[in-house]
Design an enzyme around this catalytic site. Structure first.
Site, PDB file in Angstrom:
ATOM      1  CD  GLN A  43      -2.939  -1.086   0.430  1.00 16.01           C
ATOM      2  OE1 GLN A  43      -3.602  -0.060   0.287  1.00 16.01           O
ATOM      3  NE2 GLN A  43      -3.153  -2.184  -0.288  1.00 16.01           N
ATOM      4  NE  ARG A  55      -9.475 -11.851  20.173  1.00 21.57           N
ATOM      5  CZ  ARG A  55      -9.164 -11.073  19.140  1.00 21.57           C
ATOM      6  NH1 ARG A  55      -8.746  -9.841  19.344  1.00 21.57           N
ATOM      7  NH2 ARG A  55      -9.264 -11.533  17.916  1.00 21.57           N
ATOM      8  CE1 TYR A  98       0.248  -6.046  18.256  1.00 19.97           C
ATOM      9  CE2 TYR A  98      -1.225  -7.491  19.489  1.00 19.97           C
ATOM     10  CZ  TYR A  98      -0.825  -6.915  18.301  1.00 19.97           C
ATOM     11  OH  TYR A  98      -1.509  -7.215  17.148  1.00 19.97           O
ATOM     12  CD  GLU A 109      -6.109  -1.989  15.412  1.00 27.64           C
ATOM     13  OE1 GLU A 109      -4.878  -1.840  15.483  1.00 27.64           O
ATOM     14  OE2 GLU A 109      -6.672  -3.104  15.324  1.00 27.64           O
ATOM     15  CE  LYS A 110      -7.909  -6.526  18.053  1.00 24.54           C
ATOM     16  NZ  LYS A 110      -6.701  -6.242  17.225  1.00 24.54           N
ATOM     17  CD  GLU A 121      -0.116  -7.821  13.349  1.00 27.33           C
ATOM     18  OE1 GLU A 121      -0.252  -8.285  14.488  1.00 27.33           O
ATOM     19  OE2 GLU A 121      -1.030  -7.193  12.774  1.00 27.33           O
ATOM     20  CG  ASN A 180      -4.379 -10.576  18.020  1.00 24.82           C
ATOM     21  OD1 ASN A 180      -3.313 -10.377  18.621  1.00 24.82           O
ATOM     22  ND2 ASN A 180      -4.554 -10.188  16.775  1.00 24.82           N
ATOM     23  CE1 TYR A 212      -1.421  -1.494  15.520  1.00 20.17           C
ATOM     24  CE2 TYR A 212       0.292  -1.951  17.145  1.00 20.17           C
ATOM     25  CZ  TYR A 212      -0.424  -2.315  16.010  1.00 20.17           C
ATOM     26  OH  TYR A 212      -0.127  -3.484  15.360  1.00 20.17           O
ATOM     27  CE1 TYR A 250     -15.789  -2.732  19.811  1.00 19.04           C
ATOM     28  CE2 TYR A 250     -13.489  -2.695  20.533  1.00 19.04           C
ATOM     29  CZ  TYR A 250     -14.462  -3.110  19.637  1.00 19.04           C
ATOM     30  OH  TYR A 250     -14.124  -3.905  18.577  1.00 19.04           O
TER      31      TYR A 250
END
Ligand SMILES: *[C@@H]1O[C@H](CO)[C@@H](O)[C@H](O)[C@H]1NC(C)=O
Ligand SMILES: *[C@@H]1O[C@H](CO)[C@@H](O)[C@H](O)[C@H]1NC(C)=O
Ligand SMILES: *[C@@H]1O[C@H](CO)[C@@H](O)[C@H](O)[C@H]1NC(C)=O
Length: 392
Positions: free
Chosen positions: A107, A235, A285, A288-289, A169, A279, A200, A274
């Site tokens: 990208q 989770r 780490y 954006e969650k 990641e 994960n 992030y 929320y």
């Protein structure tokens, strides 16, 4: 007999320790020489110090140890360098060139934004591979490097050039690769112990009078969007127990309830809480969650590294951590209490009075900050064991 043996043993031991000390000293000298010595005090400021330093290290006959300090004959090194120095750029001689060898996930991003977006000047980003020999840095994205390194540069590396390894990641989510040792000079990841840290998201003191909107209207209590389902993830186990005690609106592929990008903000902002469940659980780490609900006016309930780690990035009062409670049942009770008490709920938004959040621009931000780092740090650096650092 016995004493003779033990004295022989000790002599050998002494020699071994001396050798180890000697080789460690050599190792550290090459590993990050800028720490103590070889930080080029003898080089006039207008010269590209890094170039000379690095080459000096390749000319062992120009290095002497005097009083435990490494002394380099820069006069001699500079003389030998005249043919191999970094060619200066045609445009601005002072610009640092960073070559994007591969765009993350193919990208492309706009290469001209370092100064307007990050206030980083003197950096020139390019994707033109013919600039390889002039580039001060080359940018590689972990997920795009072929297993056999076949898409990495084949040309000899100019001695002044630094290769930058980019990865966002977590170790659990990125394939471990032993052939990446002794290849890179700098790391740019979300980890605080990277050479270039790009989290992030960030929170900073509000500037320019940007004010948050009031808390959006809520018609749901707890929401969760999940696409990447794995019942072994921590989770998934936590969710399975939590949903026994409180109703959770679930979305995403796994729940056969996909939502479009446009719909995403509406859904997240309409929930009081929320589930910002990572994960995989690794220090720093924090993705954006977390930052998406924060910016959409929703209180994140986090599952990831310990609370203390989150508080290194955002105020402790901006989120709820699953570890704040002994069980999913107790968390559910607390969420229900907050649902009934608006004053208590609003306290999770007090950070918005003096802070604004922003999210990182994947790829571009790494490139701009890496280029800036290379421009400011002319030291020699090798990432010897990427493998044990990242996955160890
Ligand atoms: C090395 O150390 C000694 C004793 O401290 C000192 O006299 C001498 O000048 C030092 N040599 C250099 C080159 O700094
Ligand atoms: C450094 O190198 C130059 C050129 O090779 C030589 O003339 C000079 O004597 C050297 N200086 C020292 C201190 O060794
Ligand atoms: C960068 O790392 C490579 C590979 O380990 C090394 O050969 C090279 O000298 C390093 N260059 C710089 C400028 O640190």
């Amino acid at each position: 007999m016995e004493t003779q043996n033990s004295s022989r043993c000790c002599k050998n031991l002494f020699i071994a320790v001396a050798l180890i000390t000697f080789f460690s000293a050599i190792f550290y000298m090459y590993y990050e020489p800028s720490v103590n010595w070889l930080n080029c005090p003898a080089v006039p400021k207008h010269e590209v110090c890094g170039n000379i330093c690095i080459n000096a290290l390749k000319m062992p006959d120009q290095i002497q140890l005097v009083n435990n300090t490494c002394i380099v004959n820069f006069t001699s090194v500079r003389h030998q360098l005249t043919q191999t120095e970094a060619p200066s750029s045609q445009g601005d001689d002072l610009d640092t060139i960073l070559l994007i060898w591969m765009f993350p996930f193919g990208q492309p991003f706009d290469l001209g934004l370092c100064s307007s977006m990050y206030d980083i000047h003197g950096c020139h980003l390019t994707a033109d591979k013919s600039q390889f020999n002039r580039a001060h840095g080359v940018f590689f994205h972990h997920g795009d490097i072929n297993g056999d390194l076949s898409n990495m540069p084949k040309l000899p590396r100019p001695p002044f050039q630094k290769w930058v390894w980019i990865n966002m990641e977590s170790p659990s989510n990125s394939g471990q690769r032993s052939n990446l040792n002794n290849l890179f000079n700098l790391t740019a990841t979300y980890r605080q112990d990277s050479d270039i840290m790009v989290p992030y998201g960030r929170m900073s003191v509000e500037s320019g009078g940007k004010k948050h909107e009031k808390i959006p209207h809520k018609n749901k209590l707890v929401c969760w969007i999940v696409s990447n389902w794995n019942s072994n993830y921590e989770r998934s186990k936590y969710y399975a127990e939590l949903k026994e005690h409180i109703s959770i609106e679930t979305y995403g592929n796994h729940f056969n309830r996909r939502i479009s990008d446009q719909h995403y903000s509406d859904v997240v902002s309409s929930c009081k809480f929320y589930l910002s469940f990572e994960n995989s659980i690794h220090k720093d780490y924090i993705t954006e969650k977390l930052y998406n609900p924060l910016s959409l006016g929703t209180v994140p309930v986090v599952l990831g590294p310990p609370r203390k780690n989150y508080e290194e990035f955002i105020p402790g009062s901006a989120f709820i951590h699953v570890h704040d409670f002994n069980s999913p049942k107790e968390l559910a009770e607390h969420l229900k209490l907050l649902d009934q008490n608006d004053d208590l709920y609003r306290q999770y938004f007090t950070w918005r009075e003096h802070l604004v959040e922003s999210r990182s621009f994947f790829g571009l931000e790494h490139a701009c900050r890496a280029c800036d780092h290379i421009r400011r740090n002319k030291n020699y650096r090798v990432v010897n064991d990427l493998n044990s650092w990242y996955w160890g």
